[in-house]
Design a protein around this motif. Structure first.
Motif, PDB file in Angstrom:
ATOM      1  N   VAL A 134      -4.572  -0.881  39.502  1.00  0.00           N
ATOM      2  CA  VAL A 134      -5.331   0.017  38.630  1.00  0.00           C
ATOM      3  C   VAL A 134      -4.657   1.370  38.437  1.00  0.00           C
ATOM      4  CG1 VAL A 134      -7.558   1.211  38.389  1.00  0.00           C
ATOM      5  CG2 VAL A 134      -7.477  -1.126  39.276  1.00  0.00           C
ATOM      6  N   LEU A 135      -3.928   1.851  39.438  1.00  0.00           N
ATOM      7  CA  LEU A 135      -3.422   3.231  39.420  1.00  0.00           C
ATOM      8  C   LEU A 135      -2.516   3.553  38.233  1.00  0.00           C
ATOM      9  CD1 LEU A 135      -3.649   5.812  41.134  1.00  0.00           C
ATOM     10  CD2 LEU A 135      -1.503   5.149  42.239  1.00  0.00           C
ATOM     11  N   LEU A 170     -11.074   4.903  44.195  1.00  0.00           N
ATOM     12  CA  LEU A 170     -10.727   3.487  44.276  1.00  0.00           C
ATOM     13  C   LEU A 170     -10.894   2.918  45.682  1.00  0.00           C
ATOM     14  CD1 LEU A 170      -7.527   3.404  42.024  1.00  0.00           C
ATOM     15  CD2 LEU A 170      -9.850   2.713  41.437  1.00  0.00           C
ATOM     16  N   LEU A 225      -4.489   4.507  35.224  1.00  0.00           N
ATOM     17  CA  LEU A 225      -5.254   5.737  35.378  1.00  0.00           C
ATOM     18  C   LEU A 225      -4.398   6.988  35.211  1.00  0.00           C
ATOM     19  CD1 LEU A 225      -7.574   4.936  38.433  1.00  0.00           C
ATOM     20  CD2 LEU A 225      -8.200   4.985  36.011  1.00  0.00           C
ATOM     21  N   ALA A 241      -6.641   9.351  43.139  1.00  0.00           N
ATOM     22  CA  ALA A 241      -7.675   8.372  42.799  1.00  0.00           C
ATOM     23  C   ALA A 241      -8.436   7.909  44.031  1.00  0.00           C
ATOM     24  CB  ALA A 241      -7.036   7.183  42.080  1.00  0.00           C
ATOM     25  N   THR A 277       1.095  -1.314  33.902  1.00  0.00           N
ATOM     26  CA  THR A 277       0.063  -2.181  34.489  1.00  0.00           C
ATOM     27  C   THR A 277       0.477  -3.639  34.401  1.00  0.00           C
ATOM     28  OG1 THR A 277      -1.687  -0.602  33.936  1.00  0.00           O
ATOM     29  CG2 THR A 277      -2.352  -2.887  34.347  1.00  0.00           C
TER      30      THR A 277
END
Length: 486
Positions: free
Chosen positions: A300-301, A290, A304, A287, A315
């Motif tokens: 966020v990862l 980001l 995703l 990612a 999350t």
């Protein structure tokens, strides 16, 4: 990101924090409970609490973001944060516990028999504490914004109010329970997502399209070598001067317990930092886009890389851990500040402690609302540099050098504050060249200069060396329990 996930996570960790804190309130009775938990906290419990307050926004969010941007060059941050406790173990932990002090100003006044030294130390403790709280509140603001869509100020205000109320209600005894709980929450919140992300990724192809690929850091030149060395020095020595860390050693029953606590902390930190590093490396691989807001990587990862409901659960767990980091570190800082402010302004009473706790939370809140974060790990690293240049030399020399005098200590702390603080303030306005490099990471020159000032002034002022220095140093270095012979 589903805002409901953010709301639920923050609400759960907030309620859990308040409940644990008010459980501690039930056993907080005396002044000793509020200031040092009556010096009865055992090593494993205390080590968990230290981990809870030490692992701040910079550790939970900032390190992963730095690794996303800089790759292996950012690994010095977790190494330095952990190795700082080795320095504490070797030079500070047991003697500081044997001093019998409640706060760092208590220690400097008793060691140097000087009220002006106490006043200068108190001012520095307050300044360091306030500017360490600010990144925690900015991290909370970022987390609330990303996860719920609420205005950023709500996250900072929420943390400040919760911490102020819990600390004012139960003091050190109450916060010990809160911080120990939150260390294990943070460890779980980062470890579980990393393990499950790795389980979902075997055979996956790293997503590195040319348009968003991260730049490869250039080979280290002289400037980069200096920056790394100065950063490491700041992290190694700065840990020994952090007020909220040092006050924890006053809560141990004795010197050997303080050493055992430090050993356990080294182990806990070594395990914990595996996971922010893993997040950073996974972000670089899968990612890189980001990098526009690197401090958000950990939040966020998981969503995703892990699909569906499980991704939302991970999350939620990460959000809870991040918010717990802001609460626990801010709690430790507010406790240490409230102890100092209460003794200086309110006579050291429990009522004064409570008033000071509220004020110690509200002042940095005002600063956080008026400023923007420039990177959580970087801003905390500068606080370490300031601490290493001011409190650390006086603390080390006060424990290990008989020749330290009050004038030397004041001159050294003032010099360190002016040199390092001035460099931090001027650095943003200097572009390019070695001057900019030296100002951006001042510890490599500000710490030696401040220490030199202490030594030279103390040597010139040797006639005013404290009369009770030998007796006080014997108290610091002799074991509490002397074996008897038959």
């Amino acid at each position: 990101m589903n805002p409901a996930v953010g709301y639920v996570s923050i609400a759960v960790v907030t309620v859990a924090t308040v409940l644990v804190g008010f459980f501690g309130l039930r056993v907080s009775r005396t002044t000793g409970d509020f200031y040092v938990a009556s010096r009865t906290v055992r090593p494993w419990w205390n080590a968990s609490a230290i981990g809870g307050e030490y692992l701040s926004a910079a550790s939970v969010l900032g390190i992963a973001g730095l690794l996303l941007l800089r790759g292996e060059q950012a690994l010095w941050f977790p190494i330095g944060y952990t190795a700082g406790y080795l320095m504490l173990l070797l030079f500070v932990a047991a003697p500081l516990r044997r001093s019998g002090a409640y706060t760092i100003p208590d220690f400097t006044q008793a060691r140097l028999e000087s009220l002006p030294v106490r006043r200068v130390t108190s001012i520095l403790v307050i300044v360091i504490g306030w500017f360490y709280i600010v990144p925690q509140l900015q991290g909370a603001a970022l987390t609330v914004d990303i996860t719920t869509g609420l205005p950023r100020w709500t996250g900072a205000a929420c943390v400040a109010v919760i911490v102020g109320v819990v600390v004012a209600a139960g003091g050190m005894r109450s916060i010990t329970f809160v911080q120990a709980f939150q260390f294990w929450l943070k460890l779980t919140a980062l470890a579980v997502p990393v393990v499950l992300i790795l389980a979902f990724l075997p055979g996956a192809t790293p997503a590195l399209p040319t348009s968003v690929a991260l730049p490869i850091p250039p080979p280290a030149g002289a400037g980069e070598v200096y920056t790394t060395a100065s950063l490491l020095l700041a992290l190694l020595l700065g840990t020994m001067g952090l007020p909220h860390v040092l006050v924890r050693f006053y809560t141990n029953p004795d010197g050997p317990a303080a050493r055992r606590t430090t050993l356990i902390v080294l182990g806990l930190l070594s395990v914990f930092y595996l996971f922010p590093v893993s997040f950073g490396l996974l972000g670089r691989m899968f990612a890189p886009g980001l990098a526009a807001e690197p401090d958000a990587l950990v939040l966020v990862l998981p969503g995703l890389l892990v699909p569906g409901v499980l991704g939302e659960v991970l999350t939620a767990l990460v959000i809870a851990g991040a918010f717990g980091a802001f609460l626990s570190t801010t709690s430790g800082l507010v406790v240490s500040l409230a102890g100092v402010v209460s003794q200086e302004l309110f006579g050291g009473s429990v009522r004064g402690f409570r008033i000071a706790a509220i004020g110690s939370a509200l002042v940095p809140l005002a600063v956080a609302l008026l400023t923007e974060s420039s990177g959580l790990a970087g801003s905390v690293g500068l606080v370490f540099a300031f601490t290493a240049s001011t409190l650390c030399p006086v603390l080390l020399l006060g424990i290990w050098w008989r020749g330290l005098t009050a004038r030397g200590a004041i001159a050294g702390m003032a010099s360190g504050a002016l040199l390092c603080g001035g460099a931090i303030l001027v650095a943003p306005f200097v572009a390019g060249g070695w001057v900019a490099v030296l100002l951006a990471q001042p510890a490599a020159w500000s710490v030696p200069l401040a220490t030199l000032v202490i030594v030279l002034v103390s040597r010139a002022d040797r006639a005013r060396a404290p009369r009770g220095a030998d007796r006080f140093l014997a108290r610091l270095h002799l074991p509490e329990r002397v074996p008897t012979t038959r």
